[in-house]
Design a protein around this motif. Structure first.
Motif, PDB file in Angstrom:
ATOM      1  N   LEU A 157       1.731  12.642 -14.040  1.00 25.16           N
ATOM      2  CA  LEU A 157       0.719  13.453 -14.717  1.00 25.16           C
ATOM      3  C   LEU A 157      -0.375  13.956 -13.769  1.00 25.16           C
ATOM      4  O   LEU A 157      -1.243  14.697 -14.200  1.00 25.16           O
ATOM      5  N   GLY A 158      -0.348  13.541 -12.531  1.00 25.67           N
ATOM      6  CA  GLY A 158      -1.335  14.030 -11.579  1.00 25.67           C
ATOM      7  C   GLY A 158      -2.646  13.261 -11.581  1.00 25.67           C
ATOM      8  O   GLY A 158      -3.675  13.792 -11.156  1.00 25.67           O
ATOM      9  N   PHE A 159      -2.628  12.011 -12.020  1.00 20.71           N
ATOM     10  CA  PHE A 159      -3.836  11.191 -12.018  1.00 20.71           C
ATOM     11  C   PHE A 159      -3.983  10.534 -10.637  1.00 20.71           C
ATOM     12  O   PHE A 159      -3.616   9.374 -10.428  1.00 20.71           O
ATOM     13  N   VAL A 160      -4.529  11.290  -9.720  1.00 18.82           N
ATOM     14  CA  VAL A 160      -4.570  10.951  -8.299  1.00 18.82           C
ATOM     15  C   VAL A 160      -5.290   9.636  -8.037  1.00 18.82           C
ATOM     16  O   VAL A 160      -4.784   8.782  -7.303  1.00 18.82           O
ATOM     17  N   ASP A 161      -6.472   9.459  -8.603  1.00 19.39           N
ATOM     18  CA  ASP A 161      -7.219   8.225  -8.345  1.00 19.39           C
ATOM     19  C   ASP A 161      -6.487   6.998  -8.882  1.00 19.39           C
ATOM     20  O   ASP A 161      -6.506   5.935  -8.263  1.00 19.39           O
ATOM     21  N   LEU A 162      -5.834   7.142 -10.016  1.00 15.66           N
ATOM     22  CA  LEU A 162      -5.072   6.023 -10.568  1.00 15.66           C
ATOM     23  C   LEU A 162      -3.862   5.711  -9.690  1.00 15.66           C
ATOM     24  O   LEU A 162      -3.549   4.541  -9.452  1.00 15.66           O
ATOM     25  N   VAL A 163      -3.215   6.742  -9.180  1.00 19.76           N
ATOM     26  CA  VAL A 163      -2.103   6.549  -8.241  1.00 19.76           C
ATOM     27  C   VAL A 163      -2.594   5.759  -7.031  1.00 19.76           C
ATOM     28  O   VAL A 163      -1.962   4.776  -6.609  1.00 19.76           O
ATOM     29  N   ASN A 164      -3.726   6.163  -6.472  1.00 22.87           N
ATOM     30  CA  ASN A 164      -4.256   5.504  -5.275  1.00 22.87           C
ATOM     31  C   ASN A 164      -4.656   4.054  -5.556  1.00 22.87           C
ATOM     32  O   ASN A 164      -4.376   3.163  -4.750  1.00 22.87           O
ATOM     33  N   ALA A 165      -5.299   3.819  -6.697  1.00 23.68           N
ATOM     34  CA  ALA A 165      -5.700   2.454  -7.054  1.00 23.68           C
ATOM     35  C   ALA A 165      -4.472   1.563  -7.239  1.00 23.68           C
ATOM     36  O   ALA A 165      -4.457   0.406  -6.807  1.00 23.68           O
ATOM     37  N   CYS A 166      -3.438   2.115  -7.873  1.00 22.97           N
ATOM     38  CA  CYS A 166      -2.203   1.343  -8.072  1.00 22.97           C
ATOM     39  C   CYS A 166      -1.498   1.070  -6.747  1.00 22.97           C
ATOM     40  O   CYS A 166      -0.934  -0.012  -6.555  1.00 22.97           O
ATOM     41  N   GLN A 167      -1.538   2.041  -5.844  1.00 20.08           N
ATOM     42  CA  GLN A 167      -0.936   1.844  -4.516  1.00 20.08           C
ATOM     43  C   GLN A 167      -1.638   0.708  -3.781  1.00 20.08           C
ATOM     44  O   GLN A 167      -0.986  -0.151  -3.190  1.00 20.08           O
ATOM     45  N   ARG A 168      -2.966   0.699  -3.841  1.00 19.50           N
ATOM     46  CA  ARG A 168      -3.716  -0.383  -3.185  1.00 19.50           C
ATOM     47  C   ARG A 168      -3.383  -1.729  -3.819  1.00 19.50           C
ATOM     48  O   ARG A 168      -3.207  -2.731  -3.114  1.00 19.50           O
ATOM     49  N   ALA A 169      -3.281  -1.772  -5.146  1.00 22.02           N
ATOM     50  CA  ALA A 169      -2.970  -3.029  -5.834  1.00 22.02           C
ATOM     51  C   ALA A 169      -1.550  -3.487  -5.522  1.00 22.02           C
ATOM     52  O   ALA A 169      -1.307  -4.682  -5.306  1.00 22.02           O
ATOM     53  N   GLU A 170      -0.622  -2.550  -5.486  1.00 19.99           N
ATOM     54  CA  GLU A 170       0.760  -2.890  -5.149  1.00 19.99           C
ATOM     55  C   GLU A 170       0.830  -3.455  -3.726  1.00 19.99           C
ATOM     56  O   GLU A 170       1.474  -4.484  -3.482  1.00 19.99           O
ATOM     57  N   SER A 171       0.127  -2.813  -2.812  1.00 17.22           N
ATOM     58  CA  SER A 171       0.096  -3.296  -1.422  1.00 17.22           C
ATOM     59  C   SER A 171      -0.535  -4.674  -1.337  1.00 17.22           C
ATOM     60  O   SER A 171      -0.063  -5.528  -0.587  1.00 17.22           O
ATOM     61  N   ALA A 172      -1.603  -4.888  -2.104  1.00 13.08           N
ATOM     62  CA  ALA A 172      -2.247  -6.203  -2.097  1.00 13.08           C
ATOM     63  C   ALA A 172      -1.266  -7.277  -2.541  1.00 13.08           C
ATOM     64  O   ALA A 172      -1.159  -8.335  -1.907  1.00 13.08           O
ATOM     65  N   CYS A 173      -0.536  -7.011  -3.613  1.00 12.12           N
ATOM     66  CA  CYS A 173       0.466  -7.979  -4.090  1.00 12.12           C
ATOM     67  C   CYS A 173       1.498  -8.273  -3.001  1.00 12.12           C
ATOM     68  O   CYS A 173       1.861  -9.429  -2.782  1.00 12.12           O
ATOM     69  N   LEU A 174       1.976  -7.223  -2.363  1.00 14.66           N
ATOM     70  CA  LEU A 174       2.996  -7.393  -1.329  1.00 14.66           C
ATOM     71  C   LEU A 174       2.466  -8.152  -0.114  1.00 14.66           C
ATOM     72  O   LEU A 174       3.229  -8.823   0.579  1.00 14.66           O
ATOM     73  N   ASN A 175       1.142  -8.054   0.109  1.00 16.92           N
ATOM     74  CA  ASN A 175       0.524  -8.748   1.242  1.00 16.92           C
ATOM     75  C   ASN A 175       0.015 -10.134   0.876  1.00 16.92           C
ATOM     76  O   ASN A 175      -0.580 -10.811   1.701  1.00 16.92           O
ATOM     77  N   GLY A 176       0.231 -10.531  -0.382  1.00 17.52           N
ATOM     78  CA  GLY A 176      -0.186 -11.861  -0.803  1.00 17.52           C
ATOM     79  C   GLY A 176      -1.659 -11.979  -1.127  1.00 17.52           C
ATOM     80  O   GLY A 176      -2.180 -13.089  -1.196  1.00 17.52           O
ATOM     81  N   THR A 177      -2.341 -10.852  -1.334  1.00 20.29           N
ATOM     82  CA  THR A 177      -3.752 -10.906  -1.704  1.00 20.29           C
ATOM     83  C   THR A 177      -3.914 -10.481  -3.163  1.00 20.29           C
ATOM     84  O   THR A 177      -3.008  -9.924  -3.779  1.00 20.29           O
ATOM     85  N   GLN A 178      -5.076 -10.758  -3.687  1.00 19.75           N
ATOM     86  CA  GLN A 178      -5.373 -10.490  -5.101  1.00 19.75           C
ATOM     87  C   GLN A 178      -5.549  -8.987  -5.334  1.00 19.75           C
ATOM     88  O   GLN A 178      -6.395  -8.359  -4.719  1.00 19.75           O
ATOM     89  N   PRO A 179      -4.754  -8.398  -6.233  1.00 18.87           N
ATOM     90  CA  PRO A 179      -4.957  -6.990  -6.570  1.00 18.87           C
ATOM     91  C   PRO A 179      -6.217  -6.832  -7.421  1.00 18.87           C
ATOM     92  O   PRO A 179      -6.613  -7.748  -8.137  1.00 18.87           O
ATOM     93  N   ASP A 180      -6.848  -5.677  -7.314  1.00 17.50           N
ATOM     94  CA  ASP A 180      -8.081  -5.404  -8.059  1.00 17.50           C
ATOM     95  C   ASP A 180      -7.741  -4.740  -9.392  1.00 17.50           C
ATOM     96  O   ASP A 180      -7.769  -3.515  -9.524  1.00 17.50           O
ATOM     97  N   LEU A 181      -7.420  -5.566 -10.378  1.00 20.96           N
ATOM     98  CA  LEU A 181      -7.055  -5.057 -11.693  1.00 20.96           C
ATOM     99  C   LEU A 181      -8.245  -4.370 -12.364  1.00 20.96           C
ATOM    100  O   LEU A 181      -8.079  -3.396 -13.098  1.00 20.96           O
ATOM    101  N   THR A 182      -9.451  -4.833 -12.069  1.00 26.74           N
ATOM    102  CA  THR A 182     -10.648  -4.202 -12.629  1.00 26.74           C
ATOM    103  C   THR A 182     -10.763  -2.758 -12.160  1.00 26.74           C
ATOM    104  O   THR A 182     -11.111  -1.870 -12.946  1.00 26.74           O
ATOM    105  N   ALA A 183     -10.451  -2.502 -10.907  1.00 20.73           N
ATOM    106  CA  ALA A 183     -10.486  -1.130 -10.390  1.00 20.73           C
ATOM    107  C   ALA A 183      -9.442  -0.265 -11.090  1.00 20.73           C
ATOM    108  O   ALA A 183      -9.705   0.903 -11.388  1.00 20.73           O
ATOM    109  N   ILE A 184      -8.293  -0.832 -11.366  1.00 21.71           N
ATOM    110  CA  ILE A 184      -7.239  -0.095 -12.077  1.00 21.71           C
ATOM    111  C   ILE A 184      -7.735   0.257 -13.477  1.00 21.71           C
ATOM    112  O   ILE A 184      -7.576   1.393 -13.937  1.00 21.71           O
ATOM    113  N   MET A 185      -8.344  -0.693 -14.156  1.00 20.75           N
ATOM    114  CA  MET A 185      -8.856  -0.459 -15.508  1.00 20.75           C
ATOM    115  C   MET A 185      -9.926   0.637 -15.506  1.00 20.75           C
ATOM    116  O   MET A 185      -9.902   1.526 -16.362  1.00 20.75           O
TER     117      MET A 185
END
Length: 109
Positions: free
Chosen positions: A61-89
């Motif tokens: 749908l072109g929600f750029v900021d949400l895409v970027n926030a999800c990318q950061r959270a996905e990367s955090a999970c893959l790196n073993g760190t806590q994703p920022d779910l509050t930022a996603i919300m």
């Protein structure tokens, strides 16, 4: 870049028609809202797959900021760190609020 790629979103509206577009956007916000509630209320940690799903849906749908926030959270999970779910919300709510002006059917969401 803005929070929403309006060219992408408007192109989607042109491609599928205003009525179907409203249905797609309503479905997106309903499904993503449910997924975020599920993730927030779960005792289990979100997985990279959770954020990958959210990211793909937001990209459609072109929600750029949400895409970027999800990318950061996905990367955090893959790196073993806590994703920022509050930022996603927050980013989800921002996309919802910005889109309401363009899609009046979202007023009820």
């Amino acid at each position: 870049m803005s929070a929403i790629d309006w060219n992408h979103l408007n192109s989607l509206r042109d491609d599928i028609g205003a009525e179907d577009f409203a249905d797609v956007v309503l479905l997106f916000f309903a499904e993503i809202g449910e997924k975020l509630d599920e993730m927030r209320n779960s005792e289990d940690q979100p997985t990279p797959d959770d954020f990958h799903f959210l990211r793909g849906s937001a990209a459609n749908l072109g929600f750029v900021d949400l895409v970027n926030a999800c990318q950061r959270a996905e990367s955090a999970c893959l790196n073993g760190t806590q994703p920022d779910l509050t930022a996603i919300m927050r980013t989800y709510e921002d996309a919802l609020n910005r889109t309401r002006a363009e899609v009046p059917e979202l007023a009820a969401v």
